[in-house]
Design a protein around this motif. Structure first.
Motif, PDB file in Angstrom:
ATOM      1  N   GLU A 170       0.940  -1.570   0.392  1.00 51.48           N
ATOM      2  CA  GLU A 170       0.035   0.170  -0.407  1.00 51.48           C
ATOM      3  C   GLU A 170       0.956   0.809   0.091  1.00 51.48           C
ATOM      4  O   GLU A 170       1.562   1.264   0.588  1.00 51.48           O
ATOM      5  CB  GLU A 170      -0.751  -0.103   1.336  1.00 51.48           C
ATOM      6  N   ILE A 171       0.562   2.448  -0.946  1.00 52.44           N
ATOM      7  CA  ILE A 171       0.934   3.442  -0.198  1.00 52.44           C
ATOM      8  C   ILE A 171       0.184   4.150   0.471  1.00 52.44           C
ATOM      9  O   ILE A 171      -0.656   4.618   0.053  1.00 52.44           O
ATOM     10  CB  ILE A 171       1.164   3.916  -1.954  1.00 52.44           C
ATOM     11  N   PHE A 172       0.552   4.414   1.729  1.00 50.50           N
ATOM     12  CA  PHE A 172       0.032   5.167   3.158  1.00 50.50           C
ATOM     13  C   PHE A 172       0.767   6.715   2.534  1.00 50.50           C
ATOM     14  O   PHE A 172       1.644   6.682   2.860  1.00 50.50           O
ATOM     15  CB  PHE A 172       0.160   4.874   4.001  1.00 50.50           C
ATOM     16  N   LYS A 217       6.479  -2.382 -10.237  1.00 50.23           N
ATOM     17  CA  LYS A 217       7.260  -3.654  -9.827  1.00 50.23           C
ATOM     18  C   LYS A 217       7.551  -3.603  -9.145  1.00 50.23           C
ATOM     19  O   LYS A 217       7.551  -5.508  -8.929  1.00 50.23           O
ATOM     20  CB  LYS A 217       8.326  -3.101 -10.645  1.00 50.23           C
ATOM     21  N   LEU A 218       8.087  -3.012  -8.074  1.00 47.95           N
ATOM     22  CA  LEU A 218       8.239  -3.611  -6.756  1.00 47.95           C
ATOM     23  C   LEU A 218       7.277  -4.022  -5.844  1.00 47.95           C
ATOM     24  O   LEU A 218       7.713  -4.883  -4.661  1.00 47.95           O
ATOM     25  CB  LEU A 218       9.623  -2.885  -6.279  1.00 47.95           C
ATOM     26  N   HIS A 219       5.724  -3.418  -6.167  1.00 47.93           N
ATOM     27  CA  HIS A 219       4.921  -3.282  -4.663  1.00 47.93           C
ATOM     28  C   HIS A 219       5.880  -3.041  -2.792  1.00 47.93           C
ATOM     29  O   HIS A 219       5.711  -4.159  -1.902  1.00 47.93           O
ATOM     30  CB  HIS A 219       3.905  -4.901  -4.692  1.00 47.93           C
ATOM     31  N   LYS A 220       6.079  -2.179  -2.878  1.00 47.78           N
ATOM     32  CA  LYS A 220       6.751  -2.056  -1.237  1.00 47.78           C
ATOM     33  C   LYS A 220       5.366  -1.822  -0.792  1.00 47.78           C
ATOM     34  O   LYS A 220       4.527  -0.943  -1.041  1.00 47.78           O
ATOM     35  CB  LYS A 220       7.612  -0.855  -1.655  1.00 47.78           C
ATOM     36  N   SER A 221       6.086  -1.352   0.717  1.00 50.97           N
ATOM     37  CA  SER A 221       5.009  -0.648   1.587  1.00 50.97           C
ATOM     38  C   SER A 221       5.452   0.329   1.910  1.00 50.97           C
ATOM     39  O   SER A 221       5.935   0.735   2.472  1.00 50.97           O
ATOM     40  CB  SER A 221       5.045  -1.236   2.926  1.00 50.97           C
ATOM     41  N   ILE A 222       4.005   1.820   1.828  1.00 51.01           N
ATOM     42  CA  ILE A 222       5.287   2.474   1.556  1.00 51.01           C
ATOM     43  C   ILE A 222       4.411   3.789   2.327  1.00 51.01           C
ATOM     44  O   ILE A 222       3.765   3.705   2.603  1.00 51.01           O
ATOM     45  CB  ILE A 222       4.783   3.262  -0.098  1.00 51.01           C
ATOM     46  N   VAL A 223       5.262   4.457   3.281  1.00 49.84           N
ATOM     47  CA  VAL A 223       4.820   5.543   3.776  1.00 49.84           C
ATOM     48  C   VAL A 223       5.928   6.749   3.395  1.00 49.84           C
ATOM     49  O   VAL A 223       6.710   7.225   3.345  1.00 49.84           O
ATOM     50  CB  VAL A 223       5.118   5.830   5.428  1.00 49.84           C
ATOM     51  N   PHE A 224       4.402   7.769   3.162  1.00 51.17           N
ATOM     52  CA  PHE A 224       5.195   8.565   1.933  1.00 51.17           C
ATOM     53  C   PHE A 224       4.438   9.982   2.556  1.00 51.17           C
ATOM     54  O   PHE A 224       2.546  10.683   2.698  1.00 51.17           O
ATOM     55  CB  PHE A 224       4.619   8.663   0.437  1.00 51.17           C
ATOM     56  N   ILE A 225       4.886  11.401   2.534  1.00 50.54           N
ATOM     57  CA  ILE A 225       4.831  12.651   3.098  1.00 50.54           C
ATOM     58  C   ILE A 225       4.821  13.197   2.168  1.00 50.54           C
ATOM     59  O   ILE A 225       6.006  13.389   1.435  1.00 50.54           O
ATOM     60  CB  ILE A 225       5.914  12.183   4.213  1.00 50.54           C
TER      61      ILE A 225
END
Ligand SMILES: Nc1ncnc2c1ncn2[C@@H]1O[C@H](COP(=O)(O)OP(=O)(O)OP(=O)(O)O)[C@@H](O)[C@H]1O
Ligand SMILES: [Mg+2]
Lengths: 358, 691
Positions: free
Chosen positions: A67-69, A225-233
């Motif tokens: 998820e991109i959070f 491509k990579l499907h990371k779990s992301i915390v984006f500010i």
């Protein structure tokens, strides 16, 4: 482009009641290491009245696998602090942080180093590149720290260099690169160790708008491509809209609202959220499902649209069909009817939460 | 606003009142004009007693250290002297090339060749060997303290004042305790040089480590670096530039101290050579030897500065062994080749005496010609400066004006006119609202009339303390009063006044002239380009060398000292003047242009007032440079504290020398704190962030 949150049930990273207080004696306000308190608002004002700085107040959220959070908020609202708590660059004053279900705050220094070496990557607003290393060595730096042999780390670094499109600049120093290129190095470096969790603290804020757009596309391409779990500010709502699966908006260290971007637009919790969302062009956000009203009437003779069709594309149909259009879900069932009236209702923000949740 | 203003005004009026009272009474109460000998606190005797005690009970320790240190010095010295000059020169040229390119390499080659051809190779290598030992020691010590100060706030609080002290204590005064403890020999030079040169290394290390951006640290942490990795692979390399700048400064400081330490003698180095020639009044020889020092300083400075600012400092990437170590290999092979050739071709090993060039006779005779032919002019300059500038400042118009000097005697009419003029100016200024300026004029008027030496000490201490109070607050006032009272009570007040007088004139003249040049340079690229190399050269020049030209033309005396001090102290005034004006925010200038300021309005009412805080920092540096040079100027005959330090050094009188040295340090520190506080205050008032 976006993955819906529905199918991502595994929680990767979660923070529970995290508090961060700066000042003379931050610990005095908490009885236990857990940040669960009866009345968070009361504690917050007590902390502020005691001349302490409240950087994070009772912050809780989950980040799911893949998820991109996105975390948003005005300057000083505690975004950087919470992401640094998540990576333990900053030690939370109280609260819990669970990575794969294990409490990160209980890890020893050695375990933490190990986690950072293999599970976490971070991208910084002003890049944080080592001025004394050229591009490839900057990117290979985390691998060098792990003691990986030169040939292996260059091989791995070359792979991520390709991923971010920096081929040919391997031997340049950071000062010889443009801002966008420097941030590509930052991104490549954070990916070199193939982390599961990826933190990005305003990664594109230092870039000009055109480059920023380009980098966002790049970022989404990499993520696909990579499907990371992301915390984006970010503090840019447009940016949040483009990339977020879910987002949280912070004010004065606390989270005001969490939800999908469209939830925030359609039912803002208060005026603070409305401030953020009011300039958003709604037609590029609302989808058919968001304005569909369940109905018992027959829908067979109505035109059918997909639930994720942007309202923008439906405008002419809505104008010509007085009864509206039938909205079809992915599984083929009919969700309801979208009409000019339901659209107007949604825009008036009086939209019923049931319509959104379905 | 006016309320506080009036309060300040009345404080100052009180000060003037006390001053006038003291002047009035000093005829009757002798202790006002001269601190009585009976009241002197025998600090120097105590210090001597302590030193005797230390030498008696732990002298063996220091002598042991001294003995141990002799070994590496001798070893390096033997090696440098044994190596054929061609080999040493070749290696230096390769290093110069690596540091900054073939231009510097060529310059290094010519400089080294000069040392050989002029016949000072042996002395130069002796100096170099001391530097070669002292610099690595200073780097290691300085880096360690820097790291300690970086990690521990408490350590920093101890280290910083220590560094201040090391850098303000007059250079000669350094040598005294070292001489006492470690005994006569080259080790004194080494230790003094290490002590003098490690502070800049500490400062730069701390500044560098502090300057690493937090995100770089965080990215290191997120890479999973351990504390040790974080330090050695993130912090240190990313602050390398600043640290190497510290190496550069440490090297220069080391060289200048090695030169100064040669005053102790017995070192057979180039500093000693210069000193002997100056003492023998041999113009040509001393200038030739001085040039060796200057060249050596420039080469060392350019090499270390080049290493610090080299763009490819961090060479990595795919390279073969040979590519990576190319220069090392060239240096090694070249040395062997030159070493072998030198065995056959003797001149490459030892330059034959017969081939040495000695232009000193020609230089001496041309100087003699110059002096003989221009004697009237030279004398006129000297007399003018002496009668109209130096004497009035020292003993006041009251005594300086006489038929013999000014051509007339000071009559009551003159006195009344003078007093009326001063009072008129004070009234005028006060009425226009600038009471501060009025007060300054009043006090200056009094001081110029009676002379610095004629002012009662309680009045001067009071003026100093109140100035400290107004500029920096109660702490500065108390510090100033305590410092000045130390000088008074140790019985060195009159000498201190002579130091202040000489240095004061030099500083005022340097600051005015330097600022003018700096302002000019800020407006004119050509001037700026012409001035810069001059400044660079003057700044890298070891202080001894600056004395030479002045002493040759104007002979020994205060005037020569004055000129030498000005030559050195003018550099920061120029630099900061130019920098201050150039770094003004464009918006201010544009705004002023838009409201139609003329060029002179722009300069006097916009630029200079805004640049003043920076220029004040320049004044601060001017004072520090002035004091540093004053110490050296003791060699050409001055009468202040610096002379006592020098005499203490030559007589081996520890207590007397150190007390005078501390006195000078006190003056330097007070001046430093006052100018800094003033600059900071102004900057805050102007809403500029203090730099
Ligand atoms: N080390 C610290 N000591 C004291 N206060 C701090 C510290 N770090 C952060 N703060 C305070 O905590 C609050 C939140 O800071 P934070 O950096 O998290 O804000 P932010 O949302 O990232 O802002 P920005 O958008 O400007 O980056 C601010 O009021 C800040 O002043
Ligand atoms: Mg931030």
């Amino acid at each position: 482009m976006k993955t819906s949150t529905g199918d991502l049930n595994t929680v990767k990273l979660s923070c529970r009641n995290v508090w961060k207080v700066y000042g003379q004696q931050p610990d005095q306000f908490f009885n236990s290491a857990e940040g669960k308190v009866e009345n968070a608002a009361a504690l917050s004002s007590r902390i502020l009245n005691n001349d302490h700085i409240l950087a994070n107040a009772d912050v809780s959220f989950d980040v799911h696998v893949g998820e991109i959070f996105v975390i948003m908020g005005l300057s000083g609202s505690g975004k950087s602090t919470i992401v640094r708590c998540l990576s333990r660059l900053v030690e939370p004053t109280a609260g819990e942080i669970l990575l794969d279900g294990e409490d990160l705050l209980k890890k020893t220094d050695a375990e933490l180093i190990d986690i950072r070496r293999h599970k976490m990557g971070m991208v910084f607003q002003s890049f944080g590149l080592m001025p004394h290393l050229n591009v490839i060595d900057n990117i290979a730096f985390p691998l060098k720290i792990q003691g990986i042999a030169e040939a292996d780390r260059y091989a791995q670094a070359s792979r991520v260099i390709e991923l971010v499109g920096l081929q040919g600049r391997e031997n340049n120093y950071p000062r010889e690169l443009s801002g966008g290129q420097q941030q590509r190095v930052g991104i490549a470096r954070s990916l070199a160790v193939e982390p599961d969790v990826w933190f990005l603290d305003e990664p594109f804020s230092a870039l000009d708008p055109l480059i920023r757009k380009q980098m966002q596309d790049e970022f989404l391409r990499i993520q696909s491509k990579l499907h990371k779990s992301i915390v984006f500010i970010t503090h840019d709502f447009q940016e949040a809209l483009r990339i977020a699966d879910r987002m949280a908006i912070m004010r004065d260290g606390a989270i005001v609202q969490i939800g999908r971007p469209v939830d925030l637009i359609l039912s803002p919790a208060d005026d603070y959220i409305r401030e953020f969302t009011q300039d958003v062009p709604w037609e590029s956000i609302l989808r058919a499902a968001d304005i569909a009203k369940p109905t018992r009437k027959k829908t067979a003779n109505l035109p059918v649209v997909n639930e994720d069709a942007l309202v923008e594309t439906l405008l002419s149909q809505l104008a010509s069909s007085a009864d509206g259009v039938a909205v079809k879900a992915a599984d083929g069932s009919i969700l309801g009817v979208a009409s000019a009236q339901s659209l107007a209702a949604a825009l008036a923000s009086g939209v019923s939460s049931t319509a959104v949740d379905e | 606003m006016t309320g506080t203003f009036d309060r300040h005004f009345f404080h100052w009026i009180g000060v003037v009142g006390v001053t006038v009272l003291c002047l009035w009474l000093q005829g009757d109460w002798k202790w006002l004009s001269e601190y009585p000998g009976d009241w002197v606190v025998p600090v120097s005797d105590w210090l001597n007693a302590i030193m005797d005690w230390i030498v008696k009970y732990s002298g063996w320790f220091f002598l042991g250290v001294s003995w141990v240190l002799e070994w590496p010095i001798d070893a390096v010295r033997v090696v440098l002297n044994a190596l054929p000059w061609s080999v040493t020169t070749f290696v230096v040229c390769v290093v110069a090339y690596a540091a900054s390119g073939w231009k510097l390499s060529l310059f290094a080659f010519l400089s080294m060749l000069y040392m050989v051809v002029i016949g000072y190779w042996f002395e130069s290598m002796n100096t170099l060997s001391l530097v070669a030992i002292s610099v690595p020691m200073a780097i290691v010590i300085g880096f360690s303290f820097g790291v300690w100060g970086f990690f521990s706030k408490r350590a920093e609080r101890v280290i910083m004042p220590m560094l201040d002290l090391f850098q303000t204590v007059p250079t000669f005064a350094y040598l005294l305790p070292i001489l006492m403890l470690f005994g006569f020999g080259t080790v004194v030079g080494l230790i003094a040089s290490v002590m003098y040169s490690f502070p800049p290394m500490v400062r730069n290390t701390i500044v560098g480590l502090r300057g690493v951006s937090p995100e770089v640290i965080e990215s290191g942490l997120m890479s999973g670096a351990t504390q040790r990795q974080l330090f050695w692979q993130v912090r240190v390399p990313s602050s390398m530039r600043q640290i190497l700048l510290g190496v550069n400064q440490a090297t220069m400081a080391s060289l200048s101290m090695v030169i100064i330490a040669s005053i102790i003698g017995g070192t057979e180095d180039i500093g000693w050579e210069v000193l002997t020639q100056i003492r023998k009044a041999q113009f040509g020889e001393s200038l030739l030897a001085g040039l060796v020092i200057a060249l050596m300083a420039m080469v060392i400075d350019r090499i270390t500065a080049g290493l610090a600012t080299r763009s490819d400092n961090y060479e990595t990437g795919e390279k073969t062994f040979i590519q990576r170590y190319r220069l090392w290999i060239i240096a090694a092979i070249g040395s062997i080749v030159f070493g072998l050739i030198a065995q056959i071709a003797a001149p490459l090993n030892d330059w034959p005496r017969a081939w040495e060039i000695d232009p000193s006779d020609a230089m001496n005779s041309s100087l003699t010609y110059l002096i003989v032919n221009f004697r009237p002019q030279i004398e006129a300059i000297k007399t003018f400066a002496f009668f109209f500038v130096m004497l009035p400042a020292k003993i006041g118009l009251q005594q300086a004006v006489s038929p013999f000097t000014w051509g007339f005697a000071l009559t009551t009419t003159h006195k009344i006119i003078y007093a009326a003029a001063i009072l008129g100016m004070v009234t005028f200024l006060s009425l226009r609202g600038s009471q501060k300026a009025g007060i300054s004029v009043l006090i200056s008027g009094i001081v110029i009339y009676f002379g610095l030496a004629g002012m009662p000490w309680p009045a001067l201490v009071l003026i100093g303390a109140v100035a400290g109070l107004k500029i920096g607050g109660p702490m500065l006032a108390a510090g100033t009063a305590a410092g000045l009272m130390f000088i008074v009570m140790t019985g060195t007040w009159s000498e201190a006044i002579l130091s202040i007088y000489l240095c004061g004139i030099a500083v005022v003249l340097s600051f005015v002239a330097g600022s003018a040049i700096g302002i000019w340079a800020a407006h004119n690229e050509t001037v700026s380009r012409v001035v810069r190399p001059f400044n660079d050269t003057l700044q890298t020049m070891p202080l001894f060398v600056l004395l030479i030209p002045f002493v040759m033309i104007f002979k020994i005396g205060e005037f020569t000292a004055l000129l030498a001090i000005i030559a050195y102290a003018i550099v920061p005034a120029i630099r900061y003047g130019e920098h201050g004006l150039r770094s003004l925010p464009d918006t201010v200038i544009e705004a002023a242009t838009m409201i139609g300021a003329t060029r002179s309005q722009m300069l006097w009412q916009v630029k200079i007032p805004l640049a003043l805080p920076v220029m004040m920092l320049g004044l601060n540096q001017t004072i520090m440079y002035g004091i540093a040079m004053l110490v050296i100027a003791a060699l050409v005959g001055t009468n202040g504290l610096e002379q006592i330090v020098y005499i203490g050094l030559s007589d081996g009188d520890f207590g007397v020398g150190i007390v005078a040295g501390i006195g000078m340090a006190i003056i330097a520190i007070i001046a430093d704190r006052m100018t800094n506080a003033w600059s900071r205050k102004r900057q805050q008032e102007l809403g500029l962030s203090p730099s």
